[in-house]
Each structure stands twice: as structure tokens, then as C-alpha cells.
Design a protein around this motif. Sequence first.
Motif, short mmCIF file in Angstrom:
data_model
loop_
_atom_site.label_atom_id
_atom_site.label_comp_id
_atom_site.label_asym_id
_atom_site.label_seq_id
_atom_site.Cartn_x
_atom_site.Cartn_y
_atom_site.Cartn_z
N VAL A 93 92.02 52.64 13.46
CA VAL A 93 92.14 51.21 13.75
C VAL A 93 92.14 50.43 12.45
N HIS A 94 93.13 49.56 12.28
CA HIS A 94 93.11 48.69 11.10
C HIS A 94 91.98 47.69 11.22
N ALA A 95 91.19 47.56 10.16
CA ALA A 95 90.11 46.57 10.17
C ALA A 95 89.77 46.17 8.74
N ASP A 96 89.76 44.88 8.50
CA ASP A 96 89.18 44.33 7.29
C ASP A 96 87.75 43.96 7.66
N VAL A 97 86.80 44.82 7.30
CA VAL A 97 85.43 44.64 7.77
C VAL A 97 84.71 43.50 7.08
N THR A 98 85.39 42.83 6.14
CA THR A 98 84.81 41.63 5.53
C THR A 98 85.26 40.36 6.24
N ASP A 99 86.11 40.51 7.26
CA ASP A 99 86.71 39.37 7.95
C ASP A 99 86.27 39.35 9.41
N GLU A 100 85.70 38.24 9.84
CA GLU A 100 85.14 38.14 11.19
C GLU A 100 86.19 38.37 12.27
N ALA A 101 87.35 37.75 12.12
CA ALA A 101 88.39 37.89 13.14
C ALA A 101 88.92 39.32 13.20
N SER A 102 89.06 39.96 12.06
CA SER A 102 89.55 41.34 12.03
C SER A 102 88.56 42.29 12.67
N VAL A 103 87.28 42.07 12.44
CA VAL A 103 86.25 42.90 13.09
C VAL A 103 86.30 42.72 14.60
N ALA A 104 86.45 41.49 15.06
CA ALA A 104 86.53 41.23 16.50
C ALA A 104 87.76 41.92 17.10
N ALA A 105 88.88 41.87 16.40
CA ALA A 105 90.10 42.51 16.90
C ALA A 105 89.94 44.03 16.95
N ALA A 106 89.32 44.61 15.92
CA ALA A 106 89.10 46.06 15.90
C ALA A 106 88.16 46.48 17.02
N LEU A 107 87.14 45.68 17.29
CA LEU A 107 86.23 46.00 18.39
C LEU A 107 86.97 45.95 19.73
N ASN A 108 87.80 44.94 19.91
CA ASN A 108 88.56 44.84 21.16
C ASN A 108 89.48 46.04 21.34
N THR A 109 90.14 46.47 20.26
CA THR A 109 91.00 47.64 20.32
C THR A 109 90.20 48.88 20.72
N THR A 110 89.02 49.03 20.14
CA THR A 110 88.17 50.18 20.44
C THR A 110 87.70 50.16 21.89
N LEU A 111 87.26 49.00 22.36
CA LEU A 111 86.78 48.90 23.74
C LEU A 111 87.93 49.07 24.73
N ASP A 112 89.10 48.56 24.40
CA ASP A 112 90.25 48.75 25.28
C ASP A 112 90.59 50.23 25.43
N ARG A 113 90.45 51.00 24.34
CA ARG A 113 90.81 52.41 24.38
C ARG A 113 89.72 53.27 25.02
N PHE A 114 88.47 53.02 24.64
CA PHE A 114 87.38 53.90 25.06
C PHE A 114 86.43 53.30 26.09
N GLY A 115 86.43 51.98 26.22
CA GLY A 115 85.63 51.35 27.27
C GLY A 115 84.19 51.06 26.93
N ALA A 116 83.71 51.50 25.78
CA ALA A 116 82.30 51.29 25.43
C ALA A 116 82.11 51.53 23.94
N LEU A 117 80.92 51.19 23.47
CA LEU A 117 80.53 51.49 22.09
C LEU A 117 79.04 51.85 22.08
N HIS A 118 78.72 52.97 21.48
CA HIS A 118 77.33 53.45 21.45
C HIS A 118 76.79 53.67 20.04
N VAL A 119 77.66 53.97 19.09
CA VAL A 119 77.23 54.30 17.73
C VAL A 119 78.10 53.54 16.73
N LEU A 120 77.46 52.94 15.75
CA LEU A 120 78.17 52.29 14.65
C LEU A 120 77.68 52.88 13.34
N ILE A 121 78.61 53.40 12.56
CA ILE A 121 78.31 53.90 11.22
C ILE A 121 78.95 52.94 10.22
#
Length: 249
Positions: A60-88
Motif C-alpha cells: 500500500v502506498h503511504a506517506d506516513v508523515t501525512d495525515e491524509a495519506s495515512v487515512a487513505a492507507a488505512l481505508n485501503t487496508t480495511l477495505d481489503r482485510f476488514g480489520a486491523l489488529h497489529v501495527l508495526i
Amino acid sequence: MSVAQRVAVVTGGAGGIGRAIAARLQRDGLRAALWDLDARAAREAADALSNGRNDVVIGVHADVTDEASVAAALNTTLDRFGALHVLINSAGTTGPIATGADSALGAWQRCIDVNLRSVFLCSRAAVKPMLDAGFGRIVNLASIAGKEGNPSMSAYSAAKAGVIAFTKSMGKELALTPVRVNCIAPAVIETPLLQQMTDDALAASLAKIPMQRAGTADEVANLAAWLASDTCSFSTGATFDLSGGRATY
């Protein structure tokens, strides 16, 4: 919840420590989203780790220093997998190799953004889906530099000290929830990031390690995998040294 139902996000997951952690989590049965500024590298790493199965690992493309990019990456992840349990939170850069007096403001600020701002943005975004899932593990990559302050690496040292303090704060804030927040403070680890260091800076860092060697990305991944698991149940807001004996407190 079975491990196979769990989903991990690994920032900076296209290479180095992030990729090693993603590989270990994938072997443990978790699905993973590799967030990286280099979208192509993230996709290639995901394909390599999953043999092309995009239901197991995605880039997933993400500029982790940018709030909007992080939100978009999270949405992409949740759309694909449906949940989030671990963040590294493993995205990082060494920043300027210069004294504090000689560091350019732009390079100093960029180092703070990549190493500290990103941890705040990604952790903040991850809390709600973790609480919704009833399970959460946030693992932040700090550094021994955040404890000792490496000379000629003031931006990096300051950022990693901030990661340690942020981990302590968020760990306390979420202590009564199912979410645990911890960080790892490695010494020198064999990754491409070392190429950003001068020979003198690298030699000085290695000389401080009683084991007389750098650590490996797999050694970091093994500790991260435990911190991301059920068995890490009574540790939160903690800093785990991985320094070959260098750490003294």
C-alpha cells in the motif's frame, strides 16, 4: 480469534527491518499490509512474501508523515482485510549526520517527521479499529540512540527519544483496553539504512556493543512477533532493548 484472522500493518514494510517483521508475521499466519512511500517496492515485497496472493499480503502506498495519506492507507487496508489488529511502526531514516549546530533545519525536521510524527499519525489512526476488533498490539521501533543520544545524530536521537516517551504515554492511556503499546530499542542492525551512516559513525556505534557485532533484522523481527502476540499480555508502555549488551538502563 485465530492468528489467521489477524491483520497487521507494517510501515516501511518494503525493505529492511519492516520487511523482515512482515515476513515473520506472515509465517506466523497473520495477513499483512506493507505501507511504504515507494508503492512499487511495497507491491513487489508483498508479492514476494505471499507468492502473489493478495489475500495474504498487500503493498500500500503511504506517506506516513501525512495525515491524509495515512487515512487513505488505512481505508485501503480495511477495505481489503476488514480489520486491523497489529501495527508495526518501523518506517525510519537516520537523518542528517552532523552536529546539532551544523544541521540544516529542513533535514532535521524531515528526520523528526519520518521517525516520530509517523508513529503518532499511524498509532492514532490504528486505535479505533483495534478497539473495534477487541485486540490490538502497537510495536514502535525506537533506538538505543533515543536513550543515549548519538553524537552527530541529534535529530535521529531526539526523534527516537520521542518514540520511547510516546510509547509510555499511549501504553498508559490504553492500559484498561485490549490494546498493548510497546517499543523496541535496537543498537546497530544490519540493514540498508546503515548506508546512510558515515564509516566513522558506524564504527563508533559498533565499538559500544559488547557482542562486537551488529544485530540482524530477523532478530528484531523475532522480538516484534512476540510483542504483537497474545503472549505479550502484561507488558505495555515498555521499551525492550535489543543491543547486544550495549544498553545500561
